[in-house]
Design an enzyme around this catalytic site. Structure first.
Site: not given
Ligand SMILES: NC(=O)c1ccc[n+]([C@@H]2O[C@H](COP(=O)([O-])OP(=O)(O)OC[C@H]3O[C@@H](n4cnc5c(N)ncnc54)[C@H](O)[C@@H]3O)[C@@H](O)[C@H]2O)c1
Length: 523
Positions: A75, A98, A103, A161, A224, A249, A254, A258-259, A263, A369, A433, A441, A445
């Site tokens: 991003h 990106s 983004s 990423d 990432e 990650n 991280k 971050d996550n 969020c 993602h 973020h 994060s 990296q």
């Molecule tokens: N937007 C952002 O800023 C940002 C930041 C970090 C990560 N992400 C992305 O967010 C997503 C989640 O990342 P995370 O680190 O929380 O992963 P994670 O594995 O910690 O959490 C995902 C959760 O979803 C659950 N899950 C899977 N399938 C499901 C379903 N069908 N119904 C209900 N729950 C279900 C899993 O059991 C798990 O607990 C990823 O795609 C990651 O790349 C986004």
């Protein structure tokens, strides 16, 4: 490799852009005002990014990234601009795109192209190919441009990423190796057909050794995000990974920062910027209670929304119960929820049939993602039949009005509001973020890139450069570096760490200076 001149390269699909361009960068707006705005925000961000500032101090003179040619796909925000300029200050030669069509912050892209010492007339920064609101065709074109240096060579490191740059190199190489002409008609999705079209056009223009020439020089990738890391482990298990990878990650500083905390800040930021709707008292459903789900719940609860979650994993579901959250099934509550957020990293979470049953003007968004958590393709299919109309309220905010339902106003069709077209909402409708979180994060990296540049081969060989070498691994950074990243950010909060006495350290079995936890500790 050499680059075909601009004039002789055909345009890629509907982009109007030559497949192999000699554009030194491509951003939305390089006007003086935009560049100034970007630079001012970058200056402010740096004060909030002590980890990056400290790496610049520690390594600015020794330039441990000299000789590194880093292609980044992440991003293109203000915080990423600070990362890019840190990599450059440490000696790297960088090109950037990106990793999401919505983004990019256009002022961040502009400031990065001009660089701290350049001018609008004579940009002296980094080649960036990114703007907010790219089409998917433009997105994949950008990715290709960032992979090719002006002398025709490719990168020796990737900073990814979500894994799109890594995917393009692997898929391109595999189709060449197998003697297969990339065939968009065999694609399983619209986006896949664009990727295959890109690879097909490259094949037609440059023959079947393009990726064979680039891939052997790539020594490693640092990844990432959760979804990108998942793709890397899959390749490692199947034995198809071409070069080693550092899983950024899963550094604690991280994913547990971050996550979660990122969020917590950026989810409501996005919903408010997009809709201005009141969140307090509304019913919200977060699908997935992993790291991102936990931060998303905090975010909405901070506004006193009534939050429930869905989960498949009993441990995460039990955690949610202990947080006083209802754990429910989407099907059971779909007609009763005001705000839906997907955070699973999985596919097909909210289907078109669910959206048909939602409350009038329910808000639907995704913070995972990729854009396949919400079934936009299913909605598009309904649109083709006339069953639903898509109305743009403003960019990245759309009303979808159903024709045939009867629970809308006056017993007519209802609408739902979809944010960022189902793509990650905190970067599509807000700016991602905050800097301090991203500093943690991106310090990881930068350390990962230094490590790969110094010693990538200690994590396995590039399978093309050394077919008889050791199979490439996906690894995480050691705990002492994780602790270092945390330490670098403590001062900003005025935190004072307690120092262990020797007796205490011996009693709990750790060195006085750390690491303080065993590898299996989960935080
Ligand atoms: N937007 C952002 O800023 C940002 C930041 C970090 C990560 N992400 C992305 O967010 C997503 C989640 O990342 P995370 O680190 O929380 O992963 P994670 O594995 O910690 O959490 C995902 C959760 O979803 C659950 N899950 C899977 N399938 C499901 C379903 N069908 N119904 C209900 N729950 C279900 C899993 O059991 C798990 O607990 C990823 O795609 C990651 O790349 C986004």
């Amino acid at each position: 490799m050499s680059v075909a001149p601009l004039s002789s390269s055909p345009a890629f699909l509907n982009t109007g852009l030559p497949l192999f361009s000699d554009l030194a960068y491509k951003v939305r707006d390089l006007s003086a005002d935009t560049v100034r705005f970007g630079r001012k925000e970058l200056d402010l961000a740096l004060v909030e990014m002590p980890g990056l500032a400290s790496l610049r101090e520690e390594f600015g003179a020794s330039k441990p990234l000299s000789g590194a040619k880093i292609m980044g796909s992440l991003h293109m925000t203000i915080q990423t601009a600070a990362l890019i300029e840190t990599l450059v200050e440490l000696g790297a030669d960088v090109r950037w795109v990106s990793c999401n069509i919505f983004s990019t912050q256009d002022h961040a892209a502009a400031a990065t192209v001009v660089g701290p010492k350049g001018t609008v007339e004579a940009p002296a920064g980094v080649p960036v190919y990114a703007w907010k609101g790219e089409t998917l065709e433009e997105y994949w074109w950008c990715t290709l441009q960032a992979l090719i240096w002006p002398d025709g060579s490719g990168p020796n490191l990737i900073l990814d990423d979500g894994g799109d740059a890594t995917l393009l190199v692997h898929l391109g190489y595999e189709l060449e190796r197998d003697g297969l002409m990339p065939d968009p008609s065999k694609a399983g999705s619209h986006e896949e057909s664009i990727i295959l079209s890109l690879l097909r056009e490259i094949r037609q223009v440059r023959g079947d050794r393009f990726w064979h020439a680039m891939a052997p020089h790539i020594r490693g990738v640092s990844e990432e995000t959760t979804t990108g890391v998942h793709r890397l482990y899959e390749r490692q298990q199947k034995g198809t990974l071409l070069f080693p990878a550092i899983n950024v990650n899963d550094s604690v500083t991280k994913s547990k920062f971050d996550n979660v905390y990122g969020c917590r800040h950026s989810l409501v930021d996005a919903i408010m910027r997009a809709t201005d709707t009141l969140i307090s008292g509304k019913r919200a459903l977060i699908c997935g209670f992993g790291d991102v789900g936990k931060g998303s719940v905090d975010s909405l609860r901070g506004q006193y929304a009534r939050v429930a979650v869905t989960e498949i994993d009993p441990i995460c579901a039990l955690q949610a119960c202990m947080m006083g959250l209802d754990v429910v099934r989407l099907d059971d509550v779909v007609g009763n929820v005001d705000i839906f957020v997907t955070a699973t990293g999985n596919r097909d979470i909210i289907k078109a049939e669910h959206m048909l049953r939602m409350k009038h003007n329910a808000i639907v968004c995704n913070i995972g993602h990729f854009d396949n958590e919400i079934d936009i393709a299913g909605l598009d299919a309904l649109r083709a039949t006339g069953a639903v109309e898509k109305i743009e309220i403003k960019p990245q905010v759309h009303e979808w009005r159903f024709r045939d339902t009867t629970h809308g106003p006056k017993g007519g069709g209802h609408s739902i509001i979809i944010l960022a077209e189902g793509r990650l909402v905190n970067l599509g409708c807000a700016t991602g973020h905050p800097s301090l979180v991203m500093s943690a994060s991106f310090t990881n990296q930068t350390i990962a890139q230094i490590e790969l540049h110094k010693a990538a081969e200690s994590y396995g060989d590039n399978m093309l450069a050394r077919p008889s070498g050791t199979a490439p691994q996906v690894v995480t950074l050691p705990k002492h570096l994780d602790e270092k990243v945390a330490r670098l950010h403590l001062e900003k909060f005025g935190a004072e760490l307690t120092v262990l006495s020797k007796d205490q350290a011996d009693y709990i079995g750790v060195p006085v200076q750390g690491p303080f936890k065993a590898e299996h500790y989960r935080y």
